[in-house]
Write a protein that holds these residues in place. Sequence first.
Motif, PDB file in Angstrom:
ATOM      1  N   ARG A 106       0.855  -1.189   0.000  1.00 20.59           N
ATOM      2  CA  ARG A 106       0.000   0.000   0.000  1.00 20.59           C
ATOM      3  C   ARG A 106       0.887   1.234   0.000  1.00 20.59           C
ATOM      4  O   ARG A 106       1.455   1.591   1.023  1.00 20.59           O
ATOM      5  CB  ARG A 106      -0.898   0.000   1.236  1.00 20.59           C
ATOM      6  CG  ARG A 106      -2.014  -1.026   1.179  1.00 20.59           C
ATOM      7  CD  ARG A 106      -3.104  -0.633   0.184  1.00 20.59           C
ATOM      8  NE  ARG A 106      -4.099  -1.690   0.010  1.00 20.59           N
ATOM      9  CZ  ARG A 106      -4.149  -2.504  -1.041  1.00 20.59           C
ATOM     10  NH1 ARG A 106      -3.259  -2.412  -2.005  1.00 20.59           N
ATOM     11  NH2 ARG A 106      -5.087  -3.424  -1.122  1.00 20.59           N
ATOM     12  N   SER A 107       0.986   1.874  -1.139  1.00 19.84           N
ATOM     13  CA  SER A 107       1.832   3.065  -1.184  1.00 19.84           C
ATOM     14  C   SER A 107       1.067   4.257  -0.615  1.00 19.84           C
ATOM     15  O   SER A 107      -0.158   4.298  -0.657  1.00 19.84           O
ATOM     16  CB  SER A 107       2.284   3.341  -2.617  1.00 19.84           C
ATOM     17  OG  SER A 107       1.209   3.817  -3.364  1.00 19.84           O
ATOM     18  N   PRO A 108       1.790   5.221  -0.040  1.00 22.58           N
ATOM     19  CA  PRO A 108       1.136   6.330   0.660  1.00 22.58           C
ATOM     20  C   PRO A 108       0.249   7.189  -0.239  1.00 22.58           C
ATOM     21  O   PRO A 108      -0.712   7.794   0.239  1.00 22.58           O
ATOM     22  CB  PRO A 108       2.299   7.155   1.206  1.00 22.58           C
ATOM     23  CG  PRO A 108       3.529   6.659   0.550  1.00 22.58           C
ATOM     24  CD  PRO A 108       3.261   5.276   0.086  1.00 22.58           C
ATOM     25  N   ALA A 109       0.559   7.228  -1.529  1.00 23.07           N
ATOM     26  CA  ALA A 109      -0.172   8.115  -2.432  1.00 23.07           C
ATOM     27  C   ALA A 109      -1.679   7.852  -2.362  1.00 23.07           C
ATOM     28  O   ALA A 109      -2.493   8.775  -2.416  1.00 23.07           O
ATOM     29  CB  ALA A 109       0.329   7.925  -3.860  1.00 23.07           C
ATOM     30  N   ARG A 110      -2.036   6.584  -2.242  1.00 25.58           N
ATOM     31  CA  ARG A 110      -3.440   6.195  -2.173  1.00 25.58           C
ATOM     32  C   ARG A 110      -4.151   6.920  -1.026  1.00 25.58           C
ATOM     33  O   ARG A 110      -5.251   7.443  -1.187  1.00 25.58           O
ATOM     34  CB  ARG A 110      -3.472   4.682  -1.955  1.00 25.58           C
ATOM     35  CG  ARG A 110      -4.814   4.069  -1.782  1.00 25.58           C
ATOM     36  CD  ARG A 110      -4.617   2.612  -1.332  1.00 25.58           C
ATOM     37  NE  ARG A 110      -5.875   1.924  -1.231  1.00 25.58           N
ATOM     38  CZ  ARG A 110      -6.243   0.910  -2.014  1.00 25.58           C
ATOM     39  NH1 ARG A 110      -5.444   0.494  -2.957  1.00 25.58           N
ATOM     40  NH2 ARG A 110      -7.400   0.325  -1.842  1.00 25.58           N
ATOM     41  N   PHE A 111      -3.497   6.966   0.137  1.00 30.11           N
ATOM     42  CA  PHE A 111      -4.141   7.558   1.313  1.00 30.11           C
ATOM     43  C   PHE A 111      -4.067   9.083   1.272  1.00 30.11           C
ATOM     44  O   PHE A 111      -4.950   9.770   1.781  1.00 30.11           O
ATOM     45  CB  PHE A 111      -3.506   6.995   2.586  1.00 30.11           C
ATOM     46  CG  PHE A 111      -3.544   5.495   2.592  1.00 30.11           C
ATOM     47  CD1 PHE A 111      -4.747   4.820   2.733  1.00 30.11           C
ATOM     48  CD2 PHE A 111      -2.397   4.749   2.387  1.00 30.11           C
ATOM     49  CE1 PHE A 111      -4.812   3.432   2.690  1.00 30.11           C
ATOM     50  CE2 PHE A 111      -2.445   3.361   2.339  1.00 30.11           C
ATOM     51  CZ  PHE A 111      -3.657   2.703   2.491  1.00 30.11           C
ATOM     52  N   GLN A 112      -3.008   9.595   0.660  1.00 27.43           N
ATOM     53  CA  GLN A 112      -2.922  11.059   0.525  1.00 27.43           C
ATOM     54  C   GLN A 112      -4.033  11.587  -0.380  1.00 27.43           C
ATOM     55  O   GLN A 112      -4.608  12.637  -0.114  1.00 27.43           O
ATOM     56  CB  GLN A 112      -1.548  11.455  -0.029  1.00 27.43           C
ATOM     57  CG  GLN A 112      -0.429  11.259   0.972  1.00 27.43           C
ATOM     58  CD  GLN A 112       0.901  11.669   0.393  1.00 27.43           C
ATOM     59  OE1 GLN A 112       1.438  11.009  -0.487  1.00 27.43           O
ATOM     60  NE2 GLN A 112       1.438  12.765   0.880  1.00 27.43           N
ATOM     61  N   GLU A 113      -4.318  10.829  -1.444  1.00 23.58           N
ATOM     62  CA  GLU A 113      -5.410  11.253  -2.330  1.00 23.58           C
ATOM     63  C   GLU A 113      -6.762  11.129  -1.614  1.00 23.58           C
ATOM     64  O   GLU A 113      -7.643  11.984  -1.767  1.00 23.58           O
ATOM     65  CB  GLU A 113      -5.397  10.446  -3.622  1.00 23.58           C
ATOM     66  CG  GLU A 113      -4.309  10.874  -4.585  1.00 23.58           C
ATOM     67  CD  GLU A 113      -4.435  12.342  -5.020  1.00 23.58           C
ATOM     68  OE1 GLU A 113      -5.453  12.709  -5.644  1.00 23.58           O
ATOM     69  OE2 GLU A 113      -3.515  13.133  -4.729  1.00 23.58           O
ATOM     70  N   ALA A 114      -6.922  10.066  -0.826  1.00 27.39           N
ATOM     71  CA  ALA A 114      -8.174   9.898  -0.072  1.00 27.39           C
ATOM     72  C   ALA A 114      -8.334  11.031   0.949  1.00 27.39           C
ATOM     73  O   ALA A 114      -9.419  11.591   1.118  1.00 27.39           O
ATOM     74  CB  ALA A 114      -8.196   8.537   0.613  1.00 27.39           C
ATOM     75  N   ALA A 115      -7.225  11.381   1.620  1.00 29.60           N
ATOM     76  CA  ALA A 115      -7.282  12.460   2.613  1.00 29.60           C
ATOM     77  C   ALA A 115      -7.594  13.796   1.934  1.00 29.60           C
ATOM     78  O   ALA A 115      -8.331  14.630   2.484  1.00 29.60           O
ATOM     79  CB  ALA A 115      -5.960  12.542   3.376  1.00 29.60           C
TER      80      ALA A 115
END
Lengths: 388, 369
Positions: free
Chosen positions: A249-258
Amino acid sequence: MDLRYTATEEAFRLKVRQWLEKNVPCESLKSFDTEEGFDQHRAWEKTLASDNWGMVTWPKEYGGRGCNLIQWLIFEEEYYRAGAPLRVNQNGIFLLGPTLMEYGTADQKSRFIGAMASGEEIWAQGWSEPGAGSDMAAIRSKAIRDGGDYIINGQKIWSTRAVFADWVFCIFRTDPESTRHHGLSFIFVPLDAEGVTVRPIDQLNGLPGFAEIFFDDVRVPVFNRLGEEGEGWAIAMSTAGFERGLMLRSPARFQEAAKKLVALYQAKRNDILDLSLEDAVVLCYLDAEAYALSTYATASRLMAGGNIGAESSCNKIFWSELDIKIHETAMRLLGARGELLPDSEDFSEELGVWLDGFFFAQSGPIYAGTNEVQRNIIAERMLGMPRK
Amino acid sequence: MNFMSSEDQIAYRDSVATMLAAEVTAESIRARWDSPKGIDEKLIEQLNELGLNTMLVPESCGGLGLSELDFILLAQECGRAALPEPLVDNVLVANAMLADVACSDLVSAKQCEDLLSEVAAGKVMLACGHWINPFINMAHIHQWLLLSHGDEVHLVESSAVELLPQRSADPSRRIFKVNWQPKAETRIANGEAGAGLWRRALNRGALGVAAQLIGLSESILHRAVGFTADREQFGRPVGSNQAVKHLLADCAVSLEFAKPVMARAAYAVGSNSSDADCAVSHAKVAASRAAQLCARHGMQVHGAMGYTWECDLHIWMKRCWAIDKTWGDAGFHKNRIHERLLDPSTLMGAGHTFTSATSKTYNSQEGAA
């Protein structure tokens, strides 16, 4: 420490961005847990592979670009920023691929890696059994040697993507007298082989994202075994392919969700009565940033020759709980309309995306080793607490 | 892009850590509680001999010319040792603030440069009384104070003010209210210059607290792991129970995700980046959450022992609880983040983690041209 991108890194980002701008489908694909969506996602994997963007960290000879981990992070940032499709072959490219590169023979690599990178062969994972979930050493399905083949009997369950996938990589008991983590081997099985029955299992969203796989005298050649006979446990547990700890799970996924959560918060802000939502939004944003910073720090450490051990368990706990927090907060902001499904009068695509994400987030603390198992690993291997 | 500390930074940290481990024990900390001044004057001299006092002072002003990034690892060690001496606030905040004025074109620069050489020689000590903190820790051992009056910065001799001792729940802290009247002759900066100095001081102070909280938390976690390995109940170590393991695993996770945040904040402050405010606030919030959790769970796994005065654990816990609210509490720092989130010009999401740390903003049209 130098937290600036080099000119080479910036040039790489630009290259990724330009390629994605040209190639990412304008319309979002259907879920890969439907037959149509699966085919759409397979086609997307082929598009990625056509220009060696499938797995940028892989060597060029296997369809990659030989990128380092910072470049991988940049690729992921651009990928999520562009809203590119989810990776239908993640079991293959993130989990099996690195393991295959480490333990596979030259012939196995040339047979499997190219087809994996191009999306021609999509992989499912077959580790869990009805009696072996978190306790994977309780595996009972057997693969018994018969000349140049193995004959497989038994059952696997909770196999993600197995309904439409082409192959499954499994752990079977090759020594019928063995117990626990001894006598297990890592074996690939084509899902269209004679004697294989795939029974779809609907997930929380009603789509068949899981399958149960039955093996009834299924014959596969010894060529399909990864590593030595009896080494299956060690290979499955190996963290040597550190990509697994870092890349799932790369951080980009969660940064976009945030980022989307912040936008939702801004839109709803004047109607909010629950004052604790402000705090929740701030913390979601901060934790997504913290996950990115931590991943950059880990990538730097690995590039300097360090390794990743129990930290990957910390990662697993952090991102899965973050994903839940982000989606719970979004559902709180959406209020009573959050439960709506398509075809309802007040339904919108935004509502649907958050609800899908909310459902999927619930699985995070369970798959890839439950967070309770991860906490045991942290306590015992990182903190050195007593096993018994 | 590289997130690693340099070998020099690690070596400096290790030398300070070794010295603190030898000189600052729970026993010696308790001895300070009963001493008149509450400090170990010899230790202050020893620390100064390592060049710490002027670590952040530019070489042109006679210092070592190092940055916040170099100091932050030492601040973490000060936390780990629960050092009662106010080294972090001295070096990272007060001395660095004085150096900022000494190296400026303000009329008070010369006066500050002279004082700085006395500080460097270990003849005098300087503390910073920022408006955000109601008290100054260890004010009584300092000869000079930097005090705020609005945006004005005043450099005042402590003999010229009234120090009103207060009692802190952390016996290692000696905190004072300062009763004073601003005068024109003590003013060394005002207006925008003053506001800038106070802003930097606040970021440095909060960064120092974040680093100390992380060090304090690591020490608490280490103690908790040790205690639960030794203490047996039901015929086995209490630390072999999953319920206990999971409490401490959660502490480890919170620390793992606070440390890189702290490092980035130190980098942002050290390079005077435009995102320093938010980077520091993030570090303070993350370290504070980790410290609250470590103090809470650390005590829980100690059982009744952890609730006693005899058990050393409270030396670390009380420091966490006390300094956590200094240099801006969680509300102050979360509010700075919240403002950023509401600002339409803020770039966020994937790829923007280091946006303001990079020299130029980036878009493909510009890059393609």
